[in-house]
Design an enzyme around this catalytic site. Structure first.
Site, PDB file in Angstrom:
ATOM      1  N   LYS A   1     -48.125  66.633 -24.723  1.00 40.19           N
ATOM      2  CA  LYS A   1     -47.864  67.319 -26.127  1.00 40.19           C
ATOM      3  C   LYS A   1     -48.966  68.368 -26.509  1.00 40.19           C
ATOM      4  O   LYS A   1     -49.997  67.860 -25.911  1.00 40.19           O
ATOM      5  CB  LYS A   1     -48.326  66.117 -27.519  1.00 40.19           C
ATOM      6  CG  LYS A   1     -48.531  66.794 -28.811  1.00 40.19           C
ATOM      7  CD  LYS A   1     -48.218  65.387 -30.398  1.00 40.19           C
ATOM      8  CE  LYS A   1     -47.258  65.729 -31.005  1.00 40.19           C
ATOM      9  NZ  LYS A   1     -47.551  64.561 -32.675  1.00 40.19           N
TER      10      LYS A   1
ATOM     11  N   SER B   1     -43.630  64.210 -35.702  1.00 41.75           N
ATOM     12  CA  SER B   1     -44.380  65.975 -35.108  1.00 41.75           C
ATOM     13  C   SER B   1     -44.130  65.890 -32.848  1.00 41.75           C
ATOM     14  O   SER B   1     -44.424  66.551 -32.519  1.00 41.75           O
ATOM     15  CB  SER B   1     -46.272  66.690 -35.312  1.00 41.75           C
ATOM     16  OG  SER B   1     -47.166  65.058 -34.858  1.00 41.75           O
TER      17      SER B   1
ATOM     18  N   SER C   1     -45.617  59.865 -35.912  1.00 45.25           N
ATOM     19  CA  SER C   1     -45.405  60.622 -35.141  1.00 45.25           C
ATOM     20  C   SER C   1     -45.001  60.163 -33.797  1.00 45.25           C
ATOM     21  O   SER C   1     -44.428  61.377 -33.023  1.00 45.25           O
ATOM     22  CB  SER C   1     -46.514  62.524 -35.064  1.00 45.25           C
ATOM     23  OG  SER C   1     -45.901  62.631 -36.363  1.00 45.25           O
TER      24      SER C   1
END
Lengths: 95, 493
Positions: free
Chosen positions: B78, B156, B180
């Site tokens: 990420k 997210s 997330s």
């Protein structure tokens, strides 16, 4: 509690975010939606309850106060938008 | 070239050990899948050369024998994790061009274990969002599709979820502040775990809300998450909130034996108007666990309703403080100034140009709830409610409950753009089942449990006792075996 235009402008100033005059009304209205949602917390009886300060009961660790790193000026400055002569450069602060 | 990228981590590990394939071959297979999948918007910075170098070293290590389970396994990272010399922008314009001079502890741990990093993955800006629509890179797209509708992979960690579900990598790392990892895992039919707060070091992860943020793996199976989590976590001198708790061999704890385990079903999670499909999936999950020998009990978590409002005070408050560092001075993007503009104007314009709307909104809400006169009414009250939410869980675990079963999300993946006209609060409701876990600092795992009538995956969440990820993953593993979920999205990209 309702947020008006002036409060929205004050919050934006505190947060150091420039908000155009023309956007203040919609910003205030969004704040009110979110705060309206948050107001639910007033239904909870919190008398005698301590505010949570730490997620887990562990104590924060201590360490010896000593220099463990340093001497990396170039690396510290490598991502600066404006670095000159080993310093971060900004617009004039003091006349 | 043969495609190996659809393997699980455990499969690849076994093939490496049997000398049937090299890490380089597997890595090349992933790189080719990534290049073929730009339409998904998952990988936003690709590092193929670095990956191939890493794979060559991993192959040497594998040849010497005794390599860790993750050695040679290609993963995605990420964009929130600092990777030395690789663009790390938290999907924000304000971090344009930022190349850290250091490596996050979690990615360093993974690299030490021999994992191959394929590049950086899309996400919501500063991890603020539930649909990956606030990213400066544009949307990440769900590989699952219904007719012509383009769906969100959730957020997210949307890029991480999309990449794993589309077999672009064998596993990915995400972060979870309010859901997330688990919500995108549920939206894309994969497994994602948020470990106990303190399990993974937060050092080198771009901070959102420090008392809630945790890193975790997103994988194709519970076994893979166990392998990856073990390599990621552990005490770190650089994060004083990271725990010294011993890290067990998580994979060895996946026995599939859950006889006598007590699983709680919280009545407060039965929302009015909840989709009957989700309700029946939840019931099926409980039945499967009962059939496997667990005892199912009704429980109450009375303050559940107040978790989201408390979260939307605490998370923005912490974010407003954490994001104060983006001032256009030390790193990131500075607005172009005219000669007459002073330093305050530099801060204000750098931040309004650099932060997207959702981030600005949250920073300002956080500033407001912390401001003089409102601190007690909002921030302190929210922290008191947080104490009560944590106590709800402690009370339930105190009665001998080992884990709690809930749906992961109130709906399946929705169409991109669908929430655009909605007010911000509506988007926040995505996290209604996951956010309690962050507030209480507990481990939570989402596993795919079935498809809805449209053919989209739905997830179930298991919440465990603090530091009992091993036990939690064993229960999840048992449920995973029972559901037998093995559906994959059809390739359209």
């Amino acid at each position: 509690m309702s947020i008006d235009r002036a409060t929205a402008a004050r919050v934006a100033k505190l947060a150091r975010i420039k908000v155009e005059e023309s956007s203040l009304d919609s910003l205030a209205s969004e704040f009110n939606q979110i705060l309206g949602f948050i107001e639910q917390l007033n239904e909870v009886n919190v008398e005698g309850i301590e505010p949570m300060t730490s997620v887990s009961p562990q104590k924060l660790k201590r360490r010896i106060d000593q220099v463990s790193d340093g001497d990396q000026q170039d690396r510290v400055l490598s991502n600066a938008p404006d670095a000159r002569e080993g310093f971060f450069a900004v617009p004039k602060v003091v006349e | 070239m043969a495609a190996y990228n659809n393997w699980t981590i455990a499969e690849a590990r076994d093939k490496f050990r049997a000398k049937e394939i090299t890490s380089e071959e597997l890595t090349l297979s992933c790189i080719s899948a990534i290049d073929d999948a730009d339409a998904l918007g998952a990988f936003v910075h690709k590092t193929p050369d670095e990956a191939i170098d890493q794979a060559k070293s991993a192959d040497l290590r594998l040849k010497q024998g005794d390599a860790p389970a993750l050695c040679g396994i290609p993963i995605g990272v990420k964009d929130l994790f600092a990777c030395k010399g690789v663009l790390t922008q938290a999907a924000s314009k304000i971090l344009e061009g930022f190349k850290p001079e250091y490596e996050s502890t979690v990615t360093q741990n993974l690299k030490n274990a021999g994992a191959i990093t394929l590049g950086k993955l899309n996400m919501d800006e500063f991890a603020m969002g539930s649909s990956n629509e606030t990213s400066v890179y544009g949307n990440a797209i769900n590989p699952w599709k219904v007719s012509d509708k383009v769906l969100t992979p959730g957020g997210s960690s949307g890029g991480s979820a999309s990449a794993v579900a589309a077999d672009l990598c064998l596993g990915a790392i995400g972060t979870d502040t309010g859901g997330s990892i688990r919500q995108p895992a549920a939206f894309t039919g994969i497994v994602g775990i948020k470990p106990t707060y303190g399990r993974c070091s937060r050092w080198g992860i771009v901070s959102f809300a420090s008392s809630l943020d945790q890193a975790g793996p997103m994988c194709k199976s519970v076994r893979d998450t166990a392998i990856m989590l073990e390599a990621m976590c552990g005490f770190d001198n650089k994060d004083s909130t990271s725990s010294e708790s011993q890290v067990p061999n998580f994979e060895a704890m996946l026995t599939g034996d859950i006889k006598g385990k007590k699983i709680g079903i919280p009545r407060e999670y039965r929302l009015e108007g909840m989709s009957p499909q989700i309700e029946s999936l939840w019931q099926d999950g409980a039945d499967m666990l009962r059939d496997a020998g667990a005892e199912i009990v009704d429980i109450s978590l009375p303050h559940t309703k107040y978790a989201l409002p408390a979260y939307y005070v605490i998370a923005p408050a912490e974010a407003s403080s954490n994001l104060a560092r983006y001032d256009g001075v030390r790193f990131g993007r500075r607005a172009t100034l005219s000669a007459s503009e002073n330093i305050t104007e530099m801060y204000e314009r750098s931040r309004s140009e650099g932060f997207g709307m959702e981030v600005q909104r949250r920073v300002m809400i956080g500033t407001y709830v912390l401001s003089a006169g409102f601190y007690d009414a909002y921030y302190n009250r929210a922290r008191k409610v947080r104490s009560l939410i944590k106590k709800d869980f402690e009370d339930v675990f105190g009665t001998g409950v080992d884990a709690i079963l809930t749906p992961t999300t109130p709906s399946a993946a929705f169409e991109l753009g669908k929430m655009e006209s909605a007010d911000p609060v509506e988007m926040y409701l995505n996290d209604v089942f996951t956010v309690t876990v962050n507030l209480a600092g507990l481990p939570g795992i989402s596993i795919p449990a079935g498809l809805n009538s449209e053919g989209l995956p739905l997830g179930l969440q298991l919440i465990g006792r603090p530091w009992e990820e091993g036990d939690l993953m064993n229960i999840a593993y048992t449920l995973e075996t029972a559901t037998g979920f093995s559906k994959k999205p059809e390739k359209w990209w």
